[in-house]
Design an enzyme around this catalytic site. Structure first.
Site, PDB file in Angstrom:
ATOM      1  N   LYS A  32       0.822  -1.214   0.000  1.00 21.89           N
ATOM      2  CA  LYS A  32       0.000   0.000   0.000  1.00 21.89           C
ATOM      3  C   LYS A  32       0.857   1.264   0.000  1.00 21.89           C
ATOM      4  CE  LYS A  32      -0.729   0.237   4.990  1.00 21.89           C
ATOM      5  NZ  LYS A  32       0.134   1.419   5.176  1.00 21.89           N
ATOM      6  N   THR A  33       1.945   1.266   0.774  1.00 18.74           N
ATOM      7  CA  THR A  33       2.806   2.452   0.798  1.00 18.74           C
ATOM      8  C   THR A  33       3.415   2.690  -0.576  1.00 18.74           C
ATOM      9  OG1 THR A  33       3.322   2.044   3.126  1.00 18.74           O
ATOM     10  CG2 THR A  33       4.774   3.544   1.939  1.00 18.74           C
ATOM     11  N   ASP A 219      -3.133   7.636   4.719  1.00 10.61           N
ATOM     12  CA  ASP A 219      -2.676   6.261   4.935  1.00 10.61           C
ATOM     13  C   ASP A 219      -3.276   5.742   6.244  1.00 10.61           C
ATOM     14  OD1 ASP A 219      -1.332   3.911   4.541  1.00 10.61           O
ATOM     15  OD2 ASP A 219       0.633   4.687   5.125  1.00 10.61           O
ATOM     16  N   GLU A 220      -3.438   4.418   6.347  1.00 12.23           N
ATOM     17  CA  GLU A 220      -3.960   3.768   7.558  1.00 12.23           C
ATOM     18  C   GLU A 220      -5.298   4.383   7.978  1.00 12.23           C
ATOM     19  OE1 GLU A 220      -2.567   1.177   8.436  1.00 12.23           O
ATOM     20  OE2 GLU A 220      -0.390   1.282   8.199  1.00 12.23           O
ATOM     21  N   GLN A 250      -7.271  -4.583   9.895  1.00  7.10           N
ATOM     22  CA  GLN A 250      -6.172  -4.194  10.778  1.00  7.10           C
ATOM     23  C   GLN A 250      -6.537  -2.986  11.640  1.00  7.10           C
ATOM     24  OE1 GLN A 250      -1.991  -4.676   9.253  1.00  7.10           O
ATOM     25  NE2 GLN A 250      -3.003  -4.782   7.263  1.00  7.10           N
ATOM     26  N   ARG A 600       2.554 -10.391  10.404  1.00  8.43           N
ATOM     27  CA  ARG A 600       3.888  -9.778  10.509  1.00  8.43           C
ATOM     28  C   ARG A 600       4.959 -10.758  10.046  1.00  8.43           C
ATOM     29  NH1 ARG A 600       2.349  -5.625   9.578  1.00  8.43           N
ATOM     30  NH2 ARG A 600       0.396  -6.734   9.372  1.00  8.43           N
TER      31      ARG A 600
END
Length: 726
Positions: A32-33, A219-220, A250, A600
């Site tokens: 995504k980044t 973002d997020e 998330q 993770r």
């Protein structure tokens, strides 16, 4: 090769859409980044929009810095002019320009958590409330929750319980906000709340930012709260060019006020929104992803997506079952030794846990095995006592209305000025309507204080003025001057304070931090340095790749990735927490936490549980977490699947219930007199070993023994399930 050729089809689609609202549902490890970065670069290279007309909001300084650096590599001119940063840093920037519109000066101080709690403590005392019932921490949490829901003090009673306790908290909230304004200070939440106030009270200022920012990227987005949502929506209302990126699976920060509805209802808020799902995962093996997908599928409140990868199945997930929490720590340490013995760097390994209290036993296990480690989110550098003392001097130099910082600085080191004398100085400030610096310079005109106090105040004023003057030409020299000329360094060197050598090293590191900031920051002022110090997060300071195993809560692991991940404490009542058992929404958040923890891991995932664990001073038996049971068993290492522990029923305790036991469970071990130097023993974790010494200790014996491939270990016979080998 064109710019977007480096993206997969879904990423490219998300980057190519320029106009209108866009929701990018980005699964864990789906890039995504990278997608946001390419989207920004695409806008800047295919339109005439300059960088300063783009606003990009993130949740960590680290993420903002990495994004800006990666965009810079495309060779785009004037990238420094783009507004990219955390919500708090961007809103602080807006307030620095217009704080006077809402009653503050532009040199306002940002109070960190400990500053806020100290001020709340003073408010509770001033109102004569019982600070044992109304603890500063609990009051701070409730006030923070109110602020993040955009609830002002005058509206508090409408939204919170009408109990006597909440009536008192309402009064504390009002007084707290009053004192913040008197000190020309804002806490973290105020950076958001006051930006909203500014926009609501000033149409011209809101209109300026609506016109300035043609494109807004967030973002997020799943972690945004009511305040952030309102502010973003206000800025985006005019052009509707808003792109939000996040993963509803998330969303794990409801305790901070994050509202999952912001992402779930984005299409209702922006009816013309286009939704793009990024589902190809570039991080984890298919086994790890399949397991995580099966766990999260049990949640009802989600958009829905299914992660996939072309990395192959990889290793099966390992389950580690231990009798006690101390054994769990030993088991994890043993597995780490095995992995690193086969060439894996320590820095490729992370141990994640649900609550901070789990870290102690895990830490001790690593120490016993001489495994290097770092705990993420311990005491932040800028929260250490000696650092906060020096920062207090600097804060007063920037904001002479900051009485909280002044009280701290004037007493470090002690100058023989008591609370009564300081109170008289404050009275003079109030009477003359002046600030602390001006009052101290005119201390001779304060008739109620002694001549000695007058001289001390004038000395302090001279130091403060030196800091101000020096900072105009060199931030680094201003920090160095503060440390030396304040007398703080000499007091440390000549005093008996605990860990004084480490504290002295930290002061020199503060000088280094100032030098680094002065070199790398566009704004090199003392005010900007203090703002940066206040907004740095624990993960921003994380020392990655330093040859250490990382220990952290699952919350702190979000956004990170590791070759190998251990999730400790996979037990009902701990993960998920027992308080979630009767609340479906809380249980869904616990499940999202599990999903975050599992994703993770890149190559190896270990799930660890202990049948018996001490929590809050009591021993408890636990069964394995329901989240483990939601994973298909063909994805689990069959050799470790014998996990279910069922305590025997007793007349007073039903089978399967949690039992609170105040004494440690003793293991059946050889009698103390049967073990002596030279004996061979069998340990459940370390295998065969040779006794080096056996020293009586009450009813037990402390054994020192050598284990092949492990080394020398010490333990107590009564609490280790060992057997003597004939």
């Amino acid at each position: 090769m064109q710019l977007l050729d480096a993206l997969n089809d879904k990423q490219r689609k998300a980057a190519e859409i320029i106009d209108g609202p866009v929701l990018i549902l980005a699964g864990a490890g789906s890039g995504k980044t990278r997608t946001i970065m390419y989207r920004i670069a695409h806008i800047l290279t295919t339109t005439n929009i300059p960088p300063y007309r783009i606003l990009a909001l993130t949740f960590t300084n680290k993420a903002a810095g990495e994004m800006k650096e990666r965009i810079r590599r495309f060779g785009i001119a004037d990238i420094e002019e783009m507004w990219i940063g955390t919500f708090h840093s961007i809103f602080a920037r807006i307030l620095r320009r217009s704080a006077d519109e809402i009653g503050f000066s532009r040199s306002f101080t940002i109070y960190d958590e400990s500053d806020s709690k100290n001020l709340i403590t003073k408010c509770i005392q001033e109102l004569s409330f019982n600070d044992r019932i109304l603890t500063p921490s609990s009051v701070k949490e409730i006030i923070s929750r109110a602020k993040n829901s955009a609830i002002l003090p005058e509206e508090f009673d409408k939204h919170f319980s009408d109990s006597f306790k909440y009536e008192q908290i309402s009064q504390v909230y009002s007084l707290y906000q009053q004192k913040l304004m008197e000190n020309n200070a804002m806490d973290f939440d105020d950076l958001l709340l006051n930006t909203l106030k500014l926009f609501k009270a000033n149409d011209d200022i809101l209109s300026y930012y609506q016109d300035r920012f043609i494109h807004i990227l967030v973002d997020e987005y799943q972690d945004t709260n009511a305040l952030q949502y309102q502010i973003i929506s206000m800025i985006a209302a005019k052009r509707q060019n808003i792109c939000v990126c996040g993963d509803d699976d998330q969303s794990i920060y409801s305790f901070r006020g994050a509202d999952i509805r912001n992402i779930l209802e984005f299409e209702n808020d922006f009816p013309n929104a286009r939704v793009i799902r990024l589902e190809q995962n570039y991080r984890s093996t298919a086994t790890i992803l399949n397991a995580a997908n099966h766990v999260i599928a049990n949640n009802e409140n989600r958009k829905g997506k299914n992660l996939w990868t072309d990395k192959g199945d990889g290793e099966k997930i390992r389950l580690l079952t231990s009798g006690r929490d101390i054994d769990e720590a030993e088991r994890i340490a043993f597995e780490i030794e095995r992995l690193t013995g086969n060439g894996m760097p320590f820095s490729d390994i992370a141990i994640l846990y649900r609550v901070n209290s789990q870290s102690r036993i895990l830490e001790e296990g690593l120490i016993r095995h001489s495994i290097p480690y770092q705990i993420v989110a311990g005491t932040r550098f800028y929260e250490r006592l000696e650092i906060k003392d020096i920062l207090a001097y600097l804060k007063v130099a920037v904001n002479p209305l900051d009485t909280l910082s002044f009280i701290r600085a004037i007493s470090a080191p002690k100058r023989g000025i008591g609370a009564a004398t300081i109170g008289k100085l404050f009275d003079y400030c109030s009477f003359k309507q002046t600030d602390l610096l001006a009052a101290m310079k005119n201390a001779d005109n304060i008739p109620t204080i002694t001549q000695k106090a007058k001289e001390k105040f004038k000395e302090y004023a001279a130091l403060t003025q030196d800091i101000i003057d020096t900072a105009k030409t060199s931030l680094t020299k201003a920090v160095e001057l503060t440390i030396t000329q304040s007398g703080y360094l000499d007091a440390l060197k000549n005093g008996t304070m605990e860990n004084k050598d480490n504290r002295i090293e930290n002061l020199y590191e503060l000088i280094n931090a100032a030098a680094d900031f002065e070199t790398s920051s566009e704004d090199k002022t003392l005010s900007a340095f203090l703002e940066n110090a206040a907004l740095v997060t624990s993960t921003d300071n994380m020392n990655e790749g330093a040859g250490q195993v990382l220990l952290m809560t699952i919350h702190n692991s979000k956004g990170l990735e590791f070759e190998t991940v251990f999730i400790a404490g996979m037990e009902e009542g701990l993960f998920p927490l027992s308080k979630a058992m009767d609340d479906p929404m809380e249980m869904e958040e616990e499940r999202r936490l599990c999903y975050v923890a599992m994703t993770r891991a890149k190559s190896r995932l270990f799930l660890s549980m202990a049948e018996y664990r001490k929590m809050y001073g009591f021993g408890e038996y636990h069964t394995i977490s329901r989240f483990y049971d939601e994973i298909p068993k063909n994805l689990i290492n069959a050799d470790s699947a014998q996990h279910t522990y069922k305590p025997k029923a007793s007349p007073s305790i039903s089978a399967g219930a949690n039992m609170h036991i105040k004494t440690e469970v003793r293991k059946t071990s050889p009698d103390s007199t049967q073990l002596k130097a030279g004996d061979t023993i069998l340990h459940p974790t370390w295998g065969k070993g040779t006794v080096i010494s056996a020293q009586p200790s009450g009813a037990d014996t402390i054994i020192t023994a050598a284990f092949a491939g492990i080394g020398i270990k010490r333990f107590i016979t009564g609490f280790a399930d060992i057997k003597k080998v004939n």
